[in-house]
Write a protein that holds these residues in place. Structure first.
Motif, PDB file in Angstrom:
ATOM      1  N   PRO A  49      -2.043 -10.309 -11.132  1.00  0.00           N
ATOM      2  CA  PRO A  49      -1.619  -9.025 -11.428  1.00  0.00           C
ATOM      3  C   PRO A  49      -1.521  -8.033 -10.288  1.00  0.00           C
ATOM      4  CG  PRO A  49      -2.953  -9.704 -13.039  1.00  0.00           C
ATOM      5  CD  PRO A  49      -3.430 -10.739 -11.831  1.00  0.00           C
ATOM      6  N   GLY A  50      -2.658  -8.013  -9.673  1.00  0.00           N
ATOM      7  CA  GLY A  50      -2.966  -6.927  -8.586  1.00  0.00           C
ATOM      8  C   GLY A  50      -3.911  -6.951  -7.891  1.00  0.00           C
ATOM      9  N   ALA A  51      -4.272  -6.245  -6.785  1.00  0.00           N
ATOM     10  CA  ALA A  51      -5.454  -6.289  -5.824  1.00  0.00           C
ATOM     11  C   ALA A  51      -5.395  -5.076  -5.004  1.00  0.00           C
ATOM     12  CB  ALA A  51      -5.241  -7.662  -5.010  1.00  0.00           C
ATOM     13  N   VAL A  52      -6.697  -4.775  -4.611  1.00  0.00           N
ATOM     14  CA  VAL A  52      -6.992  -3.985  -3.458  1.00  0.00           C
ATOM     15  C   VAL A  52      -7.815  -4.561  -2.506  1.00  0.00           C
ATOM     16  CG1 VAL A  52      -8.079  -1.739  -3.046  1.00  0.00           C
ATOM     17  CG2 VAL A  52      -6.982  -1.988  -5.218  1.00  0.00           C
ATOM     18  N   THR A  53      -7.596  -4.260  -1.325  1.00  0.00           N
ATOM     19  CA  THR A  53      -8.216  -5.010   0.139  1.00  0.00           C
ATOM     20  C   THR A  53      -8.582  -4.065   0.977  1.00  0.00           C
ATOM     21  OG1 THR A  53      -6.684  -6.993  -0.133  1.00  0.00           O
ATOM     22  CG2 THR A  53      -7.908  -6.991   1.607  1.00  0.00           C
ATOM     23  N   VAL A  54      -9.835  -4.223   1.017  1.00  0.00           N
ATOM     24  CA  VAL A  54     -10.535  -3.313   2.191  1.00  0.00           C
ATOM     25  C   VAL A  54     -11.355  -4.001   3.334  1.00  0.00           C
ATOM     26  CG1 VAL A  54     -12.061  -1.556   2.577  1.00  0.00           C
ATOM     27  CG2 VAL A  54     -10.455  -1.365   0.653  1.00  0.00           C
ATOM     28  N   LEU A  55     -10.976  -3.904   4.508  1.00  0.00           N
ATOM     29  CA  LEU A  55     -11.584  -4.500   5.635  1.00  0.00           C
ATOM     30  C   LEU A  55     -12.272  -3.512   6.250  1.00  0.00           C
ATOM     31  CD1 LEU A  55      -8.776  -7.079   6.508  1.00  0.00           C
ATOM     32  CD2 LEU A  55     -10.815  -7.426   5.080  1.00  0.00           C
ATOM     33  N   GLY A  56     -13.453  -3.828   6.856  1.00  0.00           N
ATOM     34  CA  GLY A  56     -14.229  -2.741   7.755  1.00  0.00           C
ATOM     35  C   GLY A  56     -15.038  -3.608   8.950  1.00  0.00           C
ATOM     36  N   HIS A  57     -15.154  -2.891   9.687  1.00  0.00           N
ATOM     37  CA  HIS A  57     -15.729  -3.445  11.149  1.00  0.00           C
ATOM     38  C   HIS A  57     -16.403  -2.328  11.906  1.00  0.00           C
ATOM     39  CE1 HIS A  57     -16.411  -6.015  14.540  1.00  0.00           C
ATOM     40  NE2 HIS A  57     -15.890  -5.064  15.285  1.00  0.00           N
ATOM     41  N   GLN A  58     -17.621  -2.460  12.212  1.00  0.00           N
ATOM     42  CA  GLN A  58     -18.450  -1.493  13.018  1.00  0.00           C
ATOM     43  C   GLN A  58     -18.267  -0.107  12.774  1.00  0.00           C
ATOM     44  OE1 GLN A  58     -20.361  -2.155  15.487  1.00  0.00           O
ATOM     45  NE2 GLN A  58     -19.946  -4.242  16.537  1.00  0.00           N
ATOM     46  N   GLY A  59     -18.391   0.183  11.298  1.00  0.00           N
ATOM     47  CA  GLY A  59     -18.238   1.580  10.912  1.00  0.00           C
ATOM     48  C   GLY A  59     -16.982   2.115  10.569  1.00  0.00           C
ATOM     49  N   ARG A  60     -15.753   1.362  10.809  1.00  0.00           N
ATOM     50  CA  ARG A  60     -14.396   1.780  10.739  1.00  0.00           C
ATOM     51  C   ARG A  60     -13.700   1.000   9.552  1.00  0.00           C
ATOM     52  NH1 ARG A  60     -13.718   3.431  15.804  1.00  0.00           N
ATOM     53  NH2 ARG A  60     -15.717   4.617  16.415  1.00  0.00           N
ATOM     54  N   ILE A  61     -12.867   1.618   8.577  1.00  0.00           N
ATOM     55  CA  ILE A  61     -12.127   0.872   7.682  1.00  0.00           C
ATOM     56  C   ILE A  61     -10.870   0.395   8.386  1.00  0.00           C
ATOM     57  CG2 ILE A  61     -10.700   1.348   5.723  1.00  0.00           C
ATOM     58  CD1 ILE A  61     -13.775   0.908   4.856  1.00  0.00           C
ATOM     59  N   VAL A  62     -10.415  -0.783   8.692  1.00  0.00           N
ATOM     60  CA  VAL A  62      -9.609  -1.024   9.543  1.00  0.00           C
ATOM     61  C   VAL A  62      -8.226  -1.355   8.866  1.00  0.00           C
ATOM     62  CG1 VAL A  62     -10.811  -1.713  11.541  1.00  0.00           C
ATOM     63  CG2 VAL A  62     -10.150  -3.302   9.845  1.00  0.00           C
ATOM     64  N   ALA A  63      -8.471  -1.726   7.650  1.00  0.00           N
ATOM     65  CA  ALA A  63      -7.470  -2.147   6.532  1.00  0.00           C
ATOM     66  C   ALA A  63      -7.740  -1.503   5.108  1.00  0.00           C
ATOM     67  CB  ALA A  63      -6.994  -3.598   6.592  1.00  0.00           C
ATOM     68  N   LYS A  64      -6.535  -1.194   4.307  1.00  0.00           N
ATOM     69  CA  LYS A  64      -6.891  -0.921   2.934  1.00  0.00           C
ATOM     70  C   LYS A  64      -5.509  -0.939   2.430  1.00  0.00           C
ATOM     71  CE  LYS A  64      -6.640   4.203   3.042  1.00  0.00           C
ATOM     72  NZ  LYS A  64      -7.087   5.357   2.619  1.00  0.00           N
ATOM     73  N   GLU A  65      -5.437  -1.731   1.216  1.00  0.00           N
ATOM     74  CA  GLU A  65      -4.005  -1.603   0.675  1.00  0.00           C
ATOM     75  C   GLU A  65      -4.193  -2.243  -0.814  1.00  0.00           C
ATOM     76  OE1 GLU A  65      -0.677  -3.533   2.860  1.00  0.00           O
ATOM     77  OE2 GLU A  65      -0.760  -5.166   1.282  1.00  0.00           O
ATOM     78  N   ALA A  66      -3.578  -1.412  -1.665  1.00  0.00           N
ATOM     79  CA  ALA A  66      -3.089  -1.758  -2.993  1.00  0.00           C
ATOM     80  C   ALA A  66      -1.881  -2.582  -3.296  1.00  0.00           C
ATOM     81  CB  ALA A  66      -3.307  -0.716  -3.702  1.00  0.00           C
ATOM     82  N   THR A  67      -1.874  -3.394  -4.018  1.00  0.00           N
ATOM     83  CA  THR A  67      -0.615  -4.249  -4.263  1.00  0.00           C
ATOM     84  C   THR A  67      -0.517  -4.701  -5.846  1.00  0.00           C
ATOM     85  OG1 THR A  67       0.960  -5.973  -3.544  1.00  0.00           O
ATOM     86  CG2 THR A  67      -1.602  -6.720  -3.573  1.00  0.00           C
ATOM     87  N   GLY A  68       0.504  -4.521  -6.508  1.00  0.00           N
ATOM     88  CA  GLY A  68       0.810  -5.235  -7.752  1.00  0.00           C
ATOM     89  C   GLY A  68       0.496  -4.358  -8.771  1.00  0.00           C
ATOM     90  N   TRP A  69      -0.128  -4.737 -10.036  1.00  0.00           N
ATOM     91  CA  TRP A  69      -0.406  -3.833 -11.283  1.00  0.00           C
ATOM     92  C   TRP A  69      -1.771  -3.803 -11.790  1.00  0.00           C
ATOM     93  CZ3 TRP A  69       3.732  -0.972 -12.592  1.00  0.00           C
ATOM     94  CH2 TRP A  69       4.829  -1.385 -11.772  1.00  0.00           C
ATOM     95  N   ALA A  70      -2.383  -2.850 -11.996  1.00  0.00           N
ATOM     96  CA  ALA A  70      -3.539  -2.311 -12.709  1.00  0.00           C
ATOM     97  C   ALA A  70      -3.370  -3.156 -14.109  1.00  0.00           C
ATOM     98  CB  ALA A  70      -4.239  -1.172 -12.767  1.00  0.00           C
ATOM     99  N   LEU A  71      -2.240  -2.695 -14.541  1.00  0.00           N
ATOM    100  CA  LEU A  71      -2.074  -3.030 -16.003  1.00  0.00           C
ATOM    101  C   LEU A  71      -0.307  -3.510 -16.173  1.00  0.00           C
ATOM    102  CD1 LEU A  71      -2.521  -2.938 -19.222  1.00  0.00           C
ATOM    103  CD2 LEU A  71      -1.821  -0.746 -19.260  1.00  0.00           C
ATOM    104  N   ARG A  72      -0.173  -4.612 -16.710  1.00  0.00           N
ATOM    105  CA  ARG A  72       1.205  -5.090 -16.512  1.00  0.00           C
ATOM    106  C   ARG A  72       1.677  -5.701 -17.811  1.00  0.00           C
ATOM    107  NH1 ARG A  72       3.716  -9.087 -11.935  1.00  0.00           N
ATOM    108  NH2 ARG A  72       5.670  -9.309 -12.859  1.00  0.00           N
TER     109      ARG A  72
END
Length: 576
Positions: free
Chosen positions: A83-106
């Motif tokens: 239904p939905g997702a949140v993705t976070v990628l980190g490297h060497q103390g840096r957040i290099v990607a963050k994204e929310a997609t879709g629905w928390a309630l659908r």
């Protein structure tokens, strides 16, 4: 009094995470082929930066995010995988990607009836998720804190602290065996349906009859962590949610993390499953796990709610050796124990004190003996890669509105693989090396013709290899223009060790270049490197570089100077 999540006035993607101009990247940033020992500096805190700022290739990261987006979409009115997702990628103390997609309630029900548009909740980067079994990590940290305080001994019998645990022949089961899932306890019991109240449910969990002798089998079990949660409460005299709040989330500023979230937070919480048995309806804001729900929402195995931002702070605290923002929750020694494999006798089930280790099935190309993580049934996963000082977080509500749509493990792998491929493997010689690729169900070949004198010749090349155990690199030769092939035995030299092969080799997790030597017999022949992948998990692939064939002082083939002599099918020359 049981603690709940406080209502935040201002929602931020990640507590303790700020956006900052990217300064100089730390040493070895962006490198896959230079694994780092130990931990990040204890003062490392998270800031946001583009992947390029820390030496990462943004293309594989975007590909990973696209895979998550695709999983939240479905044609023709079908239910999407996620239904939905949140993705976070980190490297060497840096957040290099963050994204929310879709629905928390659908959805309105278990059949997938969609809610009216104004009643749905879009996924946000600060959406709060039911973390399911990722909760086990919080319980494990609490136990390690008690070990540090001298209140618990890892190799003491659990019954020392919880006497009734000794029933059914469990007198010798130790705290360490609970943490490593080698206690012999069954995986699960239907506590919520077979026992009438919290005391009887806890007693059933604690007095459960083993299904194996302690230490003789690996059996992932919720009961292990339920018992550890009770142990922590008995030893400390505090409820588990207070222990987590006082010892982990409070010091780290994880204000969106805890048990039994306030109803005021409902619009920020991802819904999970529509349950008819038990008759709970759409579960939204309460723990999904039936046993944890029947225990009041606080249990050692499940019950934690959190955000991707908060989990990023926890991941960085562990990468830092147990501290973040000047607050220490564990000693470096305790973190090291949590990511040390204590189950080598059960290959494939590597486990530290609370953490799963080296699990290719969801860690993909990040998997290594020092890669720790955990997954949750609701669709959550955390991968912490100590060798590269990176983490990959994927939080989903994949059980909304039903758990029956299939496995999300490929999406988990896609996310981890994206970060792994964003990390560079630098050539050993010149500007590029030959790369086999990591596509599934693929055979890639790299051919080199050479004329070898009757006295023979020596083949040498550098090798970087990260494959799963069912995949291999083959070195072969043909004297009939490629109609038939024979294996070429070779020796791999790695830090003073020599591994002799029959012409095939696989390895994973080492993340370093090695030197290879082989003897070639006389005659006109073709030497071939053949990389074979299967349909399952990916690694970082195979790289070869510095290919040379010599006969005494005479150079018969030098692929660095004359790459045109090589014929590649599936291999390609890459700079990273």
């Amino acid at each position: 009094m049981r603690k709940t999540l406080a209502l935040m006035v201002v929602a931020a993607m990640a507590l303790g995470v700020t956006t900052a101009q990217a300064g100089p990247a730390p040493g070895n940033a962006g490198r896959y082929d230079r694994p780092l020992p130990g931990f990040s500096p204890a003062h490392t805190t998270l800031t946001e930066a583009p992947p390029e700022a820390v030496g990462l290739d943004p293309e594989p990261i975007e590909k990973a995010l696209a895979a998550v987006r695709a999983a939240t979409e479905a044609p023709g009115g079908e239910l999407p995988l996620l239904p939905g997702a949140v993705t976070v990628l980190g490297h060497q103390g840096r957040i290099v990607a963050k994204e929310a997609t879709g629905w928390a309630l659908r959805y309105a029900d278990g059949e997938g009836t969609e809610l009216p548009a104004d009643e749905r909740l879009p996924m946000r980067t600060d959406t709060i998720f039911d973390m399911a079994s990722v909760s086990k990590l919080f319980t494990s940290i609490v136990v390690m804190q008690l070990v540090e305080a001298g209140k618990v001994e890892l190799d003491a019998p659990v019954a020392r602290y919880v006497p009734e645990f000794a029933e059914n022949g469990k007198e010798a089961v130790t705290v360490r065996q609970l943490l490593t899932h080698t206690s012999g306890l069954p995986a699960w019991l239907p506590l919520w349906s077979q026992y009438p109240d919290v005391p009887s449910r806890l007693r059933a969990a604690l007095t459960a009859e083993p299904v194996a002798e302690p230490g003789t089998a690996y059996e992932y079990s919720d009961l292990n962590l339920i018992a550890l949660g009770v142990l922590a409460e008995r030893v400390s005299g505090k409820p588990l949610d207070d222990l987590v709040a006082d010892g982990i989330t409070g010091p780290l500023g994880m204000r969106d993390t805890g048990y039994n979230p306030s109803p005021a937070l409902r619009d920020r919480i991802a819904a999970t499953e529509y349950q008819s048995t038990p008759p709970r309806g759409m579960v939204h804001g309460e723990v999904h796990d039936e046993n944890a729900w029947s225990l009041g929402g606080v249990a050692g195995h499940a019950g934690i709610f959190s955000t991707a931002g908060d989990m990023a702070v926890l991941a960085q605290a562990l990468l830092n050796g147990g501290s973040y923002g000047g607050k220490r929750i564990l000693s470096r020694r305790s973190v090291e124990l949590m990511i040390t494999n204590f189950t080598p006798e059960f290959p494939g089930d590597d486990h530290g004190l609370g953490f799963e280790l080296n699990q290719r099935w969801y860690m993909s190309g990040l998997a290594s003996p020092r890669t720790a993580g955990h997954t949750g049934f609701t669709g959550t996963s955390l991968v912490i890669d100590f060798p590269s000082r990176s983490f990959a977080i994927l939080l989903t509500n994949r059980v909304h509105p039903t758990r029956t749509r299939g496995s999300i493990n490929q999406v988990r792998r896609d996310v981890a693989q994206g970060l792994a491929e964003a990390l560079a493997v630098r050539p050993r010689h010149g500007r590029d090396a030959w790369f086999s690729g990591v596509a599934p169900d693929t055979t890639a070949t790299l051919d080199a013709p050479v004329t070898v004198p009757a006295t023979g010749a020596r083949l040498g090349f550098d090798l970087f290899i990260d494959l799963e155990s069912t995949e291999s690199l083959f070195l072969e030769t043909s004297t009939d223009s490629g109609r038939t092939w024979s294996p070429v035995p070779f020796t791999v030299y790695d830090r003073g060790t020599a591994t002799h092969t029959d012409g095939s080799y696989t390895d994973s997790g080492k993340r370093r270049w090695m030197r290879v030597r082989a003897q070639l017999e006389g005659g006109d022949r073709i030497v071939r490197w053949r990389s074979v992948t299967d349909a399952t998990e990916a690694g970082r692939g195979v790289f070869v570089d510095g290919i040379r064939v010599t006969a005494g002082p005479k150079v018969l083939l030098d692929a660095e100077r004359h790459p045109e002599v090589l014929t590649a099918d599936g291999w390609r020359a890459v700079e990273r």
